[in-house]
Design an enzyme around this catalytic site. Sequence first.
Site, PDB file in Angstrom:
ATOM      1  N   ARG A  36       0.808  -1.217   0.000  1.00 55.01           N
ATOM      2  CA  ARG A  36       0.000   0.000   0.000  1.00 55.01           C
ATOM      3  C   ARG A  36       0.846   1.273   0.000  1.00 55.01           C
ATOM      4  O   ARG A  36       0.444   2.286  -0.551  1.00 55.01           O
ATOM      5  CB  ARG A  36      -0.938   0.006   1.197  1.00 55.01           C
ATOM      6  CG  ARG A  36      -2.055  -1.012   1.040  1.00 55.01           C
ATOM      7  CD  ARG A  36      -3.023  -0.882   2.174  1.00 55.01           C
ATOM      8  NE  ARG A  36      -4.084  -1.862   2.094  1.00 55.01           N
ATOM      9  CZ  ARG A  36      -5.025  -1.974   3.020  1.00 55.01           C
ATOM     10  NH1 ARG A  36      -5.018  -1.187   4.074  1.00 55.01           N
ATOM     11  NH2 ARG A  36      -5.964  -2.883   2.890  1.00 55.01           N
ATOM     12  N   ASP A 137     -15.653   9.025   9.493  1.00 53.91           N
ATOM     13  CA  ASP A 137     -14.524   8.113   9.266  1.00 53.91           C
ATOM     14  C   ASP A 137     -13.229   8.900   9.443  1.00 53.91           C
ATOM     15  O   ASP A 137     -13.219  10.132   9.320  1.00 53.91           O
ATOM     16  CB  ASP A 137     -14.589   7.503   7.858  1.00 53.91           C
ATOM     17  CG  ASP A 137     -13.825   6.186   7.770  1.00 53.91           C
ATOM     18  OD1 ASP A 137     -14.461   5.119   7.833  1.00 53.91           O
ATOM     19  OD2 ASP A 137     -12.568   6.216   7.671  1.00 53.91           O
TER      20      ASP A 137
HETATM   21  C1  LIG Z   1     -13.913  -2.256   7.459  1.00 56.21           C
HETATM   22  S1  LIG Z   1     -14.529  -0.609   7.423  1.00 56.21           S
HETATM   23  C2  LIG Z   1     -16.146  -0.832   8.126  1.00 56.21           C
HETATM   24  C3  LIG Z   1     -17.198  -0.033   7.385  1.00 56.21           C
HETATM   25  C4  LIG Z   1     -18.631  -0.251   7.861  1.00 56.21           C
HETATM   26  N1  LIG Z   1     -18.809   0.176   9.227  1.00 56.21           N
HETATM   27  C5  LIG Z   1     -19.050  -1.697   7.708  1.00 56.21           C
HETATM   28  O1  LIG Z   1     -19.214  -2.401   8.703  1.00 56.21           O
HETATM   29  O2  LIG Z   1     -19.232  -2.141   6.557  1.00 56.21           O
HETATM   30  C6  LIG Z   1     -13.615   0.139   8.764  1.00 56.21           C
HETATM   31  C7  LIG Z   1     -13.523   1.666   8.677  1.00 56.21           C
HETATM   32  O3  LIG Z   1     -13.041   2.165   9.926  1.00 56.21           O
HETATM   33  C8  LIG Z   1     -12.273   3.314   9.668  1.00 56.21           C
HETATM   34  N2  LIG Z   1     -11.418   3.581  10.842  1.00 56.21           N
HETATM   35  C9  LIG Z   1     -10.344   2.895  11.281  1.00 56.21           C
HETATM   36  N3  LIG Z   1      -9.824   3.465  12.386  1.00 56.21           N
HETATM   37  C10 LIG Z   1     -10.601   4.551  12.648  1.00 56.21           C
HETATM   38  C11 LIG Z   1     -10.570   5.557  13.644  1.00 56.21           C
HETATM   39  N4  LIG Z   1      -9.640   5.568  14.611  1.00 56.21           N
HETATM   40  N5  LIG Z   1     -11.524   6.520  13.617  1.00 56.21           N
HETATM   41  C12 LIG Z   1     -12.468   6.515  12.661  1.00 56.21           C
HETATM   42  N6  LIG Z   1     -12.547   5.601  11.686  1.00 56.21           N
HETATM   43  C13 LIG Z   1     -11.621   4.623  11.679  1.00 56.21           C
HETATM   44  C14 LIG Z   1     -11.500   2.962   8.405  1.00 56.21           C
HETATM   45  O4  LIG Z   1     -11.037   4.106   7.737  1.00 56.21           O
HETATM   46  C15 LIG Z   1     -12.558   2.167   7.618  1.00 56.21           C
HETATM   47  O5  LIG Z   1     -13.222   2.980   6.686  1.00 56.21           O
END
Ligand SMILES: C[S@@+](CC[C@H](N)C(=O)[O-])C[C@H]1O[C@@H](n2cnc3c(N)ncnc32)[C@H](O)[C@@H]1O
Length: 266
Positions: A36, A137
């Site tokens: 990445r 996010d």
């Molecule tokens: C796997 S996705 C889940 C999306 C959705 N909630 C779902 O269940 O389909 C995880 C998301 O968490 C976000 N994320 C990770 N760490 C975070 C943080 N500290 N604060 C806010 N968002 C975060 C990532 O950028 C990513 O878009």
Amino acid sequence: MNTPITDQEFSQFQRFIYDAAGIHLSPAKKALVCGRLAKRLQAHRLERYGDYFALLQDQRHAAEAQTAIDLLTTNETYFFREPKHFELVRSIAAAAHGSAPLRVWSAACSTGEEAYSIAMVLADTLGGRAFEVVGTDISTRVLQQARTGHYPEQRTRNIPPAYLKRFCLKGQAEQAGTLLVERSLRQRVRFVHANLNTSLPDLGLFDIVFLRNVMIYFNGDTKRQVVARVLSLLKPGGHFCIGHSESLNDISTAVLPVAPSIYRRP
Ligand SMILES: C[S@@+](CC[C@H](N)C(=O)[O-])C[C@H]1O[C@@H](n2cnc3c(N)ncnc32)[C@H](O)[C@@H]1O
């Protein structure tokens, strides 16, 4: 061509994303991290991962930290993922009374599919009554995508046909193969940049909070802190949904389980 990442360099990136987002990167993620970040090394004409890490510390490249966060987060999501939670939203909306708008938060919303799925159910169930969906996010890249409401058609497979017809526009000509969430629904969904690992912006209180498939990236302490912070924005009596592979055991007693992966604040 980059020089392969050393253990010491990898641990620098582990520390970087842990400090920035609370994300724990296991050593098994080494190849993924290299893959990445490789394009950023190329973009800056750097050979070594350590040089890129040094650049991330340099104030003259402050914006690069957000780019690295965007690249080191995993954003997999899809419409109507884990359908039980959308049935819950429907039943809460059907029972809602009073004039206050129903407010739902998709914390860690990624590219917006979760937030728009919630909005479709609310628009369908509440008729003309007011509601608001907020998606947040840490990644600005996914938020930009979320705001467009524009998706490749194959990513919209799980949207029920009646909702596709009612809330989505099929792309024509050069937009063929894509779908656009209709403007009136897009206007009821707001996307805000927020890091769950630091103090949150003022988002108001919510009737339902989705915190799904993000706790898996956090260690126990970070989970406890994030859940406490998120629950501080849940109204008494409000519902809290987590991913089916996640658990609140040893994490919080502020909400009580009502069904698998669904909790309620007393
Ligand atoms: C796997 S996705 C889940 C999306 C959705 N909630 C779902 O269940 O389909 C995880 C998301 O968490 C976000 N994320 C990770 N760490 C975070 C943080 N500290 N604060 C806010 N968002 C975060 C990532 O950028 C990513 O878009």
